[in-house]
Structures are given as C-alpha cells and as structure tokens.
Design an enzyme around this catalytic site. Structure first.
Site, PDB file in Angstrom:
ATOM      1  N   CYS A  68      47.136 -27.189 -59.936  1.00  0.00           N
ATOM      2  CA  CYS A  68      46.127 -27.321 -60.550  1.00  0.00           C
ATOM      3  C   CYS A  68      45.543 -25.304 -61.704  1.00  0.00           C
ATOM      4  O   CYS A  68      45.205 -25.863 -63.159  1.00  0.00           O
ATOM      5  CB  CYS A  68      44.479 -27.716 -60.692  1.00  0.00           C
ATOM      6  SG  CYS A  68      44.213 -26.797 -58.906  1.00  0.00           S
ATOM      7  N   HIS A 107      40.051 -25.388 -57.197  1.00  0.00           N
ATOM      8  CA  HIS A 107      40.472 -26.185 -58.377  1.00  0.00           C
ATOM      9  C   HIS A 107      39.826 -26.417 -59.776  1.00  0.00           C
ATOM     10  O   HIS A 107      38.366 -26.281 -59.652  1.00  0.00           O
ATOM     11  CB  HIS A 107      40.331 -27.615 -57.093  1.00  0.00           C
ATOM     12  CG  HIS A 107      40.484 -28.456 -58.704  1.00  0.00           C
ATOM     13  ND1 HIS A 107      42.285 -28.688 -58.341  1.00  0.00           N
ATOM     14  CD2 HIS A 107      40.517 -29.564 -58.787  1.00  0.00           C
ATOM     15  CE1 HIS A 107      42.754 -29.897 -59.356  1.00  0.00           C
ATOM     16  NE2 HIS A 107      41.896 -30.512 -60.257  1.00  0.00           N
ATOM     17  N   ASP A 122      41.371 -33.644 -66.186  1.00  0.00           N
ATOM     18  CA  ASP A 122      42.026 -32.617 -64.975  1.00  0.00           C
ATOM     19  C   ASP A 122      43.411 -33.324 -65.124  1.00  0.00           C
ATOM     20  O   ASP A 122      43.702 -34.118 -64.974  1.00  0.00           O
ATOM     21  CB  ASP A 122      41.405 -32.937 -63.459  1.00  0.00           C
ATOM     22  CG  ASP A 122      42.079 -32.668 -62.156  1.00  0.00           C
ATOM     23  OD1 ASP A 122      43.111 -31.765 -62.652  1.00  0.00           O
ATOM     24  OD2 ASP A 122      41.168 -32.966 -61.404  1.00  0.00           O
TER      25      ASP A 122
END
Length: 290
Positions: A68, A107, A122
């Site tokens: 991520c 994250h 995302d």
C-alpha cells in the site's frame, strides 16, 4: 515520470479531461486489475523505499506490484497530476486475532473531493478486502461492490472501514479449515482519521514493516491480483483463485499448495511478474486471511 506511461501500464485508454467520479472510478479499477498487491521485495533481497521515482520505475516501467505504501503513494501522485483535489491519509489495519487495530499508521490511503463530495480511494489492500472503486465518505451507507458490501462509519475520533462478505466455498476439502480462509462474514478492515499526512509520516513505519520479526510482512510472502470476477493470490506456497458468486451467496475458493519449482511459472503466467532476484516464499503463522 509521466501519466501516459502510467495509463499504458494499467491499460487505461479513456479520456481524463473531466475530473469527475466516472473518471476516478475507471482509473481506480484499472489499477487494481493490473498492479498486484505484493511484498515480495522483502523476500527476494530488495529494500522497499518511499521514493516516488523509485516506485514509478518499479511499478510502471518494471511492471512490478507493491504494497500500500507504494501503490497508494503512486496513485495519489497520479490523481494530483490529473488535477484531482487529493489528500493523503493514514490508517491502522484491524488485527482479527487480537480483535483490535494495530497501533501503527501502516496503511496509506487517499481522500478525493469532487464537486463537494469526499471519497476514499485505496488501490492496494488486496484479496477480498480490496475495494473496486472509491467509497463515498458517508457514515453507515451500504456501498455494494464485487467483494461484498462496504461501509465507512464515523465513530467520532476515527472512521472505520468494514465489509460484509459471503460464505467461503472451498473446492478442496483438505484446505477448507486452513487459517487463510476467513469465516467472519462482517469484518473490520482498518480505521483512519481525516488528518492530512505528508510522505515522511510513513518513512519509519515502512522500515519497521520490512524488518520487524513480528511484522506480518516479514512472516508471510504475499501476492494478490484482482480479476474481473474475483482475485488470485500466492501466500507463501498456497496458490488460490477466488471467484465471487453473489447470486449464490458464496465466494468459490480453489486452493492448492505449490512447490518451489512452480513459483517462477506462477509469477509469470498468473501475475505477469518477473523478479530480478529469486523469491524465498515464507508462510509463518500470522494473522492473515483471504
């Protein structure tokens, strides 16, 4: 670094003149269908760095994936280059074994505002927790997608992302009870605040995640890629192909163990990946489900 190279990498051929939700959704979807979520660098002698040019070369020019901190950092750059009103946010992933959010802003996600409406993008969580398109930042609203129904919930001091999915149907009976199979239909994924972050906020956690013996990412080699009907994943030596069947209320999981000799072929044929260094798969006991 340029947008045309990135768009070619993800197979996006549409117009991006309009800064609307349809354009954002298309680019988001193409990214998750083209760029794997992976931490394989940790397990083949590479160091993952929070440097945008390094990440661009890795993902766009060398056709790798990333975790991520790489994928969403790159995606935030793409959105800003396109002209979207984009803010970097941090979030804390939910540990289902401990039943709590891990105490690290590990994250990275992006918030985009279009015509006064806020969305969360995302492109890099992977497996069945991966959103296919950005989520509207409206508390408690059911937002159905291929993997299930997602919700973002405002709890005052933080927002929580959760998902209600479907029963897993494992085709291989001997694999049905392994720890990778998630049996919780509704699960929390991560929590976040709307505090804007700069990239240096993630430098320390990036190093920690790839060096700490207790980190999920040092304990498991993880690779997953979304497909039009589900996703495929290689976790350690377990290769899985998951097909979403909402009309039947199940996710069909075809899982098998692979040998070291098969790894390179699977990387090439299933994920279009070619590593410079040899991968050493790892699958120690750690909280992780498909």
């Amino acid at each position: 670094m340029n947008l045309e190279e990135y768009f070619k990498r993800i197979g996006f051929h549409g117009s991006y003149d309009k800064l609307d939700f349809a354009t954002l959704k298309s680019v988001h979807r193409q990214h998750i269908l083209s760029v794997p979520f992976e931490n394989l660098g940790i397990h083949c002698g590479e160091r993952i760095v929070m440097d945008l040019e390094v990440i661009f070369n890795k993902i766009v020019r060398n056709k790798r994936g990333g975790w991520c901190l790489e994928n969403n950092y790159l995606f935030g750059w793409v959105l800003r280059e396109m002209g979207f009103d984009t803010t970097t946010l941090s979030s804390r992933v939910f540990n289902s074994v401990l039943n709590e959010f891990i105490p690290l802003d590990s994250h990275l996600i992006n918030k985009i505002v279009i015509d006064g409406k806020a969305y969360i993008a995302d492109v890099s969580f992977g497996v069945s927790s991966q959103i296919r398109e950005p989520l509207e930042l409206i508390s408690g609203k059911d937002q159905p997608q291929a993997a299930g129904v997602f919700r973002v919930i405002d709890q005052g001091d933080k927002w929580v992302l959760e998902k209600t999915g479907r029963e897993p149907h494992v085709l291989n009976p001997e694999r049905a009870n392994i720890s990778l199979v998630n049996r919780n239909l509704t699960k929390m994924i991560y929590c976040f605040t709307l505090v804007p972050r700069e990239v240096d906020h993630f430098w320390e956690v990036s190093d920690k995640l790839q060096t700490d013996p207790a980190s999920l990412f040092t304990n498991k080699s993880i690779l997953s890629l979304q497909t039009p009907t589900g996703f495929k994943a290689l976790i350690g030596w377990t290769y899985s192909e998951v097909t979403y069947k909402p009309e039947e209320g199940v996710d069909v999981m075809d899982m098998r163990e692979v040998t070291d000799d098969e790894i390179e072929q699977i990387l090439r044929e299933q994920f279009n990946l070619k590593l410079q260094n040899k991968l050493t798969p790892v699958s120690n006991k750690a909280w992780y489900t498909l």
